[in-house]
Structures are given as C-alpha cells and as structure tokens.
Design an enzyme around this catalytic site. Structure first.
Site, PDB file in Angstrom:
ATOM      1  N   GLY A 119      27.248  24.221  30.840  1.00 42.01           N
ATOM      2  CA  GLY A 119      27.622  25.242  31.118  1.00 42.01           C
ATOM      3  C   GLY A 119      28.777  26.001  30.158  1.00 42.01           C
ATOM      4  N   GLY A 124      33.612  32.328  28.588  1.00 45.44           N
ATOM      5  CA  GLY A 124      34.849  32.620  27.535  1.00 45.44           C
ATOM      6  C   GLY A 124      35.863  31.722  27.591  1.00 45.44           C
ATOM      7  CB  VAL A 182      31.179  23.027  32.371  1.00 38.36           C
ATOM      8  CG1 VAL A 182      30.976  22.080  33.346  1.00 38.36           C
ATOM      9  CG2 VAL A 182      32.116  24.223  32.641  1.00 38.36           C
ATOM     10  CG  ASP A 226      36.477  35.911  39.991  1.00 39.97           C
ATOM     11  OD1 ASP A 226      35.602  37.199  39.986  1.00 39.97           O
ATOM     12  OD2 ASP A 226      36.372  35.003  39.110  1.00 39.97           O
TER      13      ASP A 226
END
Length: 389
Positions: free
Chosen positions: A85, A88, A92, A211
């Site tokens: 992954g 910004g 990962v 979020d």
C-alpha cells in the site's frame, strides 16, 4: 493512514475552501490535496511533537519497540515485492515477525504483519503517527485493528499492525473483478463497524474517530471488519461542552455537513459517516464520484435520500449485484436507519449505541429459523429455470 490494498480511491478529495485535509489510505496511489503546508512548521516544533512520544508510549505496555534494522529485515529491506500500500504519508509493507518474541523473522516464516513507514518530509504524517500510537497503543477491541509496535529510531517513524488478509471494504465494494459480498456479510460488516464506533464513543475520553470511510475499514480472514487509521481521531467534548472546535479534516462525501461548515465536531459526526458507509454497503456505489449518481459532482447521500424513506422505492438504491437475494424487510430497516443517521440536524441522529442495537436486532430476526427458511425458498425460486412451454 489505513492499511489497505487496492486502487486509488475516487472518494478521497478535499472540500473547496475548507482546508479539508483528506488523506489517502496505503492502498491508494494518489494523494488528495491537503491545504496544510509542511514547510510552514519549523523543525524544532516538529521535534517537540516527536519528543512527546516517549511519554505517550510509556503508559502502554502493549506495544513492542522495534529497531529499524528489525523492521528492515522483516520486510526484505522494504523491497518493492513487499509493498502492499501507499499514501501521502508513506508506504505499507508486508513483513514477518516471530509470534512469541516479536522479533523479525525470515520472510515467509512466522506471523505476517503490516509495516507502515512514514515519509520523513511529511509533517502531517508525523502528527497522525503520534495520534495513532497514542490511541491504538492503549485501546484494544475486536473491531479495532491491533497495533503491535512502533519504531522511532533517529528520524525513522514506523508502525507495525496485525495483517488483515482481505484488505479494505473499499476493494470488496468497488474493485472490478471482486466477488460481490452477500447480504448477510454486508450486514455483519455494518455491525462490526457500529461496535467499533460504539466502543470509542462509550469511553470516558469519548473518542471521535473522524475519518470513517470504506478504505479505512479492513477485513480479516473471516470477513469481520475492523477500524484502522486513527491518525485523525480526537477526544470528544467534556463536561458541559457540546462539541470540539477543530480544523476540518477527513474525506469529502463522508464528513457530516455541520462539521464541514463550522468545524464543530461531535460523536454524531461519526454517526453521519456511518450512514454514508451503510449506504455504500446497501448500494455498492461510492460516496462520491460514482457515474451512476451524477458523475464526479454527485454524492451518494443526495441521490439516495429521495428513495430511502419510501418503502416502495427503496429497492432502487440496492446493489444489483445482490440479484435480489436479500431480506426485503431487512433492507427496508437498514435504509430507514441510514436515513436517520444522515439527518442534517445532529441531535436528530441516533447514537452509535442505538444504531448497534437496531442492527443486532435485525440480524437476530434474519437469523431465526423461519427467516432462513423463507430466504431459502425465495432463493430457490429465483434460480428455478423457466419453462419454455
């Protein structure tokens, strides 16, 4: 800062004029515009933030302090083959550790983990990294992704999480070629999300997640959902306070309208975001930018509200990939619940405890022997070949 796999999220974008610091999960290759300028923050200020890490981590004996070399060995020197992954904030990687000692192990052996490595130049990433350590380092719940440890060696900032083999909810709902999830699986995921949020809201600190979106919801091997990415989490109002005033950050399409307009944050902001995710589960459509609801400017909420409260038209929002294989009554209840979560006036929205109770009651009814028999008969009938006579 979620740990998910997949293509760039079309729903991650900033709100014009609001400094809406939208973030991209590690499975996404594009970064949304963020009006915060890392160059405006001095080095000493950033160092002071990082210096507070020792105090935060010392209160939690749950976390393992990794060395940079350990994590470099665990990820095959952060090689591209281990990359799962990107966002910004950084990258990962898939890694391996010894389950008993939590030391790095030979790639391919031991326990699989997800290792998040921040970009050194990202001030926003540093701040969110600290927040993630603060909350996930102390919180444990079956519907929160487990933070195993961290590395704060020199300028290296890394986090080590349990590995979620099924990736993100975003992938399962929107990625082409993925097997559509069954109705029962979608409702179980909705319950898992509600349990995670209800837990956060019930704490003395009243933590607001802030979020919630499909890319931040990760799925384990048994298709249970967990909340990830606590970089934007905030402590809720205390005492007689009605809200927390804060800069507007999050993801357009999921954020509550009153929060976007004023920066006033409450637990009901999370309830609104849950309503959006529930809509995505019901419809298989993105919160923002789905061509079937008006292209890049159309929002799922605006499109769906005209059908949610009408028992004769609710089926128009249902995901066609379900092929009608869902409980009509259950879908009506879920649509009604989504509508109440999406009320413009926060005080009219249910609490997450109330949302969870309603979803669990719905699941209990649908799991009753009579409901299972009726569903079986309906499924067999729908697949029965028509006579050519």
């Amino acid at each position: 800062m979620g740990i998910c796999l997949g293509s760039p999220s079309k729903s991650d974008r900033s709100v014009p004029g609001q400094g809406f610091g939208a973030k991209v999960a590690p499975g996404n290759s594009k970064q949304s515009s963020n009006l915060s300028n890392p160059k405006t923050h001095s080095g000493p200020f950033c160092d002071a933030l990082l210096g507070s890490l020792n105090d935060d981590v010392s209160v939690s004996s749950n976390l393992k302090s990794f060395t940079f070399n350990e994590l470099r060995n665990a990820t095959k020197n952060f090689c591209p083959d281990s990359l799962i992954g990107e966002g910004g904030f950084g990258y990962v990687f898939k890694g391996w550790i010894n389950e008993a000692t939590l030391t790095s192990s030979k790639p391919g052996t031991g326990t699989v983990v997800a290792v998040k490595k921040l970009k050194a130049q990202s001030f926003q990433g540093h701040r969110e990294w600290l927040t993630e350590v603060k909350y996930l380092g102390q919180l444990r719940h079956e519907n929160l992704v487990k933070l195993i440890g961290y590395c704060s060696e020199s300028k290296n900032r890394l986090l080590v999480y349990e590995f979620m083999p099924k990736g993100s909810l975003e992938n399962h709902l929107f990625k082409k070629g993925v097997q559509p999830m069954a109705w029962a699986t979608r409702m179980q995921i909705a319950i898992d999300i509600a349990r995670g949020l209800s837990f956060l809201h019930s704490l003395d600190a009243n933590i607001i997640y802030r979020d919630l979106k499909a890319s931040n919801i990760l799925i384990d091997s048994k298709f249970h959902a967990k909340l990830s990415d606590f970089g934007l989490a905030r402590k809720g109002p205390s005492g007689d306070g009605t809200h927390v005033s804060t800069r507007v950050v999050g993801t357009m399409g999921y954020a509550a309208p009153e929060y976007v307009a004023s920066g006033h944050l409450t637990s009901k902001s999370d309830v609104y975001s849950f309503g959006v995710v529930l809509l995505e589960l019901l419809s298989g459509r993105r919160a923002l930018g789905d061509e079937t609801i008006g292209g890049t400017e159309g929002t799922l909420v605006d499109w769906a509200k005209q059908f949610l409260g009408d028992n004769r038209q609710f089926s128009r929002i249902m995901d066609t990939r379900l092929r009608g294989e869902y409980s009509k009554r259950g879908a009506q209840v879920a649509c009604s619940l989504a509508l109440r979560c999406l009320y413009n006036e926060p005080r009219n929205r249910p609490s997450m405890d109330e949302v969870l109770a309603e979803l669990e009651q719905l699941q209990a009814i649908q799991n009753s022997p009579q409901a299972k028999l009726e569903h079986r008969v309906k499924t067999l009938s729908s697949h029965k070949p028509h006579s050519l006579a």
